[in-house]
Write a protein that holds these residues in place. Structure first.
Motif, PDB file in Angstrom:
ATOM      1  N   ILE A 106       0.841  -1.197   0.000  1.00  0.00           N
ATOM      2  CA  ILE A 106       0.000   0.000   0.000  1.00  0.00           C
ATOM      3  C   ILE A 106       0.878   1.248   0.000  1.00  0.00           C
ATOM      4  N   ALA A 107       1.926   1.227   0.830  1.00  0.00           N
ATOM      5  CA  ALA A 107       2.847   2.364   0.907  1.00  0.00           C
ATOM      6  C   ALA A 107       3.569   2.591  -0.418  1.00  0.00           C
ATOM      7  N   ASP A 108       3.822   1.525  -1.169  1.00  0.00           N
ATOM      8  CA  ASP A 108       4.437   1.678  -2.488  1.00  0.00           C
ATOM      9  C   ASP A 108       3.579   2.550  -3.392  1.00  0.00           C
ATOM     10  N   HIS A 109       2.265   2.492  -3.194  1.00  0.00           N
ATOM     11  CA  HIS A 109       1.350   3.231  -4.079  1.00  0.00           C
ATOM     12  C   HIS A 109       1.086   4.656  -3.596  1.00  0.00           C
ATOM     13  N   VAL A 110       0.768   4.813  -2.329  1.00  0.00           N
ATOM     14  CA  VAL A 110       0.356   6.145  -1.842  1.00  0.00           C
ATOM     15  C   VAL A 110       1.467   6.893  -1.115  1.00  0.00           C
ATOM     16  N   GLY A 111       2.568   6.211  -0.810  1.00  0.00           N
ATOM     17  CA  GLY A 111       3.658   6.824  -0.056  1.00  0.00           C
ATOM     18  C   GLY A 111       3.591   6.438   1.411  1.00  0.00           C
ATOM     19  N   VAL A 112       4.722   6.080   1.968  1.00  0.00           N
ATOM     20  CA  VAL A 112       4.757   5.578   3.340  1.00  0.00           C
ATOM     21  C   VAL A 112       4.258   6.620   4.339  1.00  0.00           C
ATOM     22  N   GLU A 113       4.420   7.892   4.010  1.00  0.00           N
ATOM     23  CA  GLU A 113       4.000   8.964   4.917  1.00  0.00           C
ATOM     24  C   GLU A 113       2.482   9.121   4.955  1.00  0.00           C
ATOM     25  N   HIS A 114       1.776   8.416   4.084  1.00  0.00           N
ATOM     26  CA  HIS A 114       0.316   8.514   4.029  1.00  0.00           C
ATOM     27  C   HIS A 114      -0.363   7.215   4.455  1.00  0.00           C
ATOM     28  N   VAL A 115       0.349   6.394   5.213  1.00  0.00           N
ATOM     29  CA  VAL A 115      -0.186   5.122   5.718  1.00  0.00           C
ATOM     30  C   VAL A 115       0.002   5.073   7.230  1.00  0.00           C
ATOM     31  N   VAL A 116      -1.068   4.784   7.950  1.00  0.00           N
ATOM     32  CA  VAL A 116      -1.000   4.607   9.402  1.00  0.00           C
ATOM     33  C   VAL A 116      -1.813   3.364   9.775  1.00  0.00           C
ATOM     34  N   TYR A 117      -1.179   2.430  10.466  1.00  0.00           N
ATOM     35  CA  TYR A 117      -1.884   1.258  10.981  1.00  0.00           C
ATOM     36  C   TYR A 117      -2.131   1.454  12.476  1.00  0.00           C
ATOM     37  N   MET A 118      -3.342   1.075  12.908  1.00  0.00           N
ATOM     38  CA  MET A 118      -3.754   1.235  14.302  1.00  0.00           C
ATOM     39  C   MET A 118      -4.016  -0.128  14.946  1.00  0.00           C
ATOM     40  N   GLY A 119      -3.746  -0.206  16.255  1.00  0.00           N
ATOM     41  CA  GLY A 119      -4.001  -1.447  16.985  1.00  0.00           C
ATOM     42  C   GLY A 119      -2.876  -2.452  16.916  1.00  0.00           C
ATOM     43  N   VAL A 120      -1.725  -2.017  16.398  1.00  0.00           N
ATOM     44  CA  VAL A 120      -0.590  -2.934  16.181  1.00  0.00           C
ATOM     45  C   VAL A 120      -0.011  -3.400  17.512  1.00  0.00           C
ATOM     46  N   ARG A 121       0.269  -4.686  17.578  1.00  0.00           N
ATOM     47  CA  ARG A 121       0.905  -5.255  18.757  1.00  0.00           C
ATOM     48  C   ARG A 121       1.859  -6.397  18.431  1.00  0.00           C
ATOM     49  N   SER A 122       2.239  -6.524  17.158  1.00  0.00           N
ATOM     50  CA  SER A 122       3.176  -7.565  16.755  1.00  0.00           C
ATOM     51  C   SER A 122       3.868  -7.158  15.452  1.00  0.00           C
ATOM     52  N   TYR A 123       5.213  -7.255  15.445  1.00  0.00           N
ATOM     53  CA  TYR A 123       5.962  -7.059  14.207  1.00  0.00           C
ATOM     54  C   TYR A 123       7.336  -7.700  14.368  1.00  0.00           C
ATOM     55  N   SER A 124       7.983  -7.939  13.239  1.00  0.00           N
ATOM     56  CA  SER A 124       9.286  -8.605  13.239  1.00  0.00           C
ATOM     57  C   SER A 124      10.415  -7.588  13.415  1.00  0.00           C
ATOM     58  N   LYS A 125      11.604  -8.085  13.684  1.00  0.00           N
ATOM     59  CA  LYS A 125      12.786  -7.235  13.802  1.00  0.00           C
ATOM     60  C   LYS A 125      13.034  -6.476  12.497  1.00  0.00           C
ATOM     61  N   GLU A 126      12.855  -7.164  11.366  1.00  0.00           N
ATOM     62  CA  GLU A 126      13.076  -6.531  10.070  1.00  0.00           C
ATOM     63  C   GLU A 126      12.055  -5.422   9.823  1.00  0.00           C
ATOM     64  N   GLU A 127      10.808  -5.666  10.213  1.00  0.00           N
ATOM     65  CA  GLU A 127       9.788  -4.628  10.051  1.00  0.00           C
ATOM     66  C   GLU A 127      10.120  -3.406  10.895  1.00  0.00           C
ATOM     67  N   ARG A 128      10.598  -3.638  12.107  1.00  0.00           N
ATOM     68  CA  ARG A 128      10.974  -2.523  12.974  1.00  0.00           C
ATOM     69  C   ARG A 128      12.086  -1.694  12.345  1.00  0.00           C
ATOM     70  N   GLU A 129      13.075  -2.364  11.792  1.00  0.00           N
ATOM     71  CA  GLU A 129      14.181  -1.663  11.150  1.00  0.00           C
ATOM     72  C   GLU A 129      13.702  -0.875   9.938  1.00  0.00           C
ATOM     73  N   ASP A 130      12.810  -1.471   9.152  1.00  0.00           N
ATOM     74  CA  ASP A 130      12.321  -0.807   7.944  1.00  0.00           C
ATOM     75  C   ASP A 130      11.402   0.375   8.270  1.00  0.00           C
ATOM     76  N   LEU A 131      10.576   0.229   9.284  1.00  0.00           N
ATOM     77  CA  LEU A 131       9.677   1.351   9.607  1.00  0.00           C
ATOM     78  C   LEU A 131      10.476   2.551  10.103  1.00  0.00           C
ATOM     79  N   GLU A 132      11.555   2.296  10.838  1.00  0.00           N
ATOM     80  CA  GLU A 132      12.400   3.391  11.304  1.00  0.00           C
ATOM     81  C   GLU A 132      13.163   4.024  10.139  1.00  0.00           C
ATOM     82  N   ARG A 133      13.624   3.179   9.233  1.00  0.00           N
ATOM     83  CA  ARG A 133      14.393   3.675   8.084  1.00  0.00           C
ATOM     84  C   ARG A 133      13.522   4.448   7.105  1.00  0.00           C
TER      85      ARG A 133
END
Length: 216
Positions: free
Chosen positions: A79-106
């Motif tokens: 989804i972020a590839d299409h609209v841009g990462v700055e225009h995507v927000v997920y709510m209620g999150v309580r699980s993600y991988s180490k790689e996802e954490r690194e990518d979201l920060e980057r």
């Protein structure tokens, strides 16, 4: 819904509806699935000037999962590839991988954890999501596992400490004036005694009612 033909069919169907939406400003597609990989196919039928709010237990921000970049675990990333990462927000999150954490920060992905929602309240959390997303037109994607499994157990990847149904209803109500489309996904009828399907149907009904009430 992981197949290329399935994604193309969803994209083509929503694009057909969008041609009507563009002229009449009256058609709000509500797509029911299936797994969360359907959401990027729907979003790609929209212009890139929309924002996307997701309700999900998981971040779904992997670039690939099991060598599949269109996996349900990659929905937010595609989804972020299409609209841009700055225009995507997920709510209620309580699980993600180490790689996802690194990518979201980057890459700068914003998310609202379920713990923040319980500390600040669903109203404040939704207001933050809208502020961060920088868009007036919003597409809402709901993975039913964003709801606590006490209320919605029939999902592929249940995660405790989830949202209550009334909190999800509140998000739908607050986003209604901005909505241009919505999907609800990941109900697994085989594992259900009826409560998950009932909740999903009621949330869709609530969306239809508030969209109509707001004259969208």
């Amino acid at each position: 819904m992981r197949t290329s033909s399935g994604r193309t069919a969803i994209w083509a169907f929503v694009l057909l509806l969008m041609s009507s939406y563009a002229s009449a400003q009256s058609q709000i597609p509500i797509v029911v699935g299936g797994e969360h990989s359907l959401a990027p196919a729907v979003v790609r039928a929209y212009p890139k000037d929309i924002g996307v709010v997701g309700i999900d237990a998981h971040l779904d921000f992997r670039d690939r999962y099991l060598d599949d970049k269109w996996s349900h675990a990659c929905s937010a990333r595609r989804i972020a590839d299409h609209v841009g990462v700055e225009h995507v927000v997920y709510m209620g999150v309580r699980s993600y991988s180490k790689e996802e954490r690194e990518d979201l920060e980057r890459l700068g992905l914003t998310y609202v954890s379920v713990f923040e929602i319980y500390e600040r309240g669903i109203g404040a959390a939704t207001a933050r999501a809208l502020k961060e997303i920088h868009r007036d037109k919003i597409y809402l994607t709901i993975d039913i596992d964003g709801v606590d499994p006490a209320y919605a157990p029939a999902v592929g990847n249940p995660e405790p400490f989830g949202l209550a149904p009334l909190q999800v209803k509140s998000v739908i109500g607050k986003l209604a004036p901005h909505l241009v489309g919505m999907d609800l996904n990941e109900v697994s009828p085989t594992w259900d005694f009826g409560q998950t399907s009932l909740l999903a149907a009621r949330l869709i009904r609530e969306a239809i009612m508030v969209i109509g009430r707001n004259g969208v």
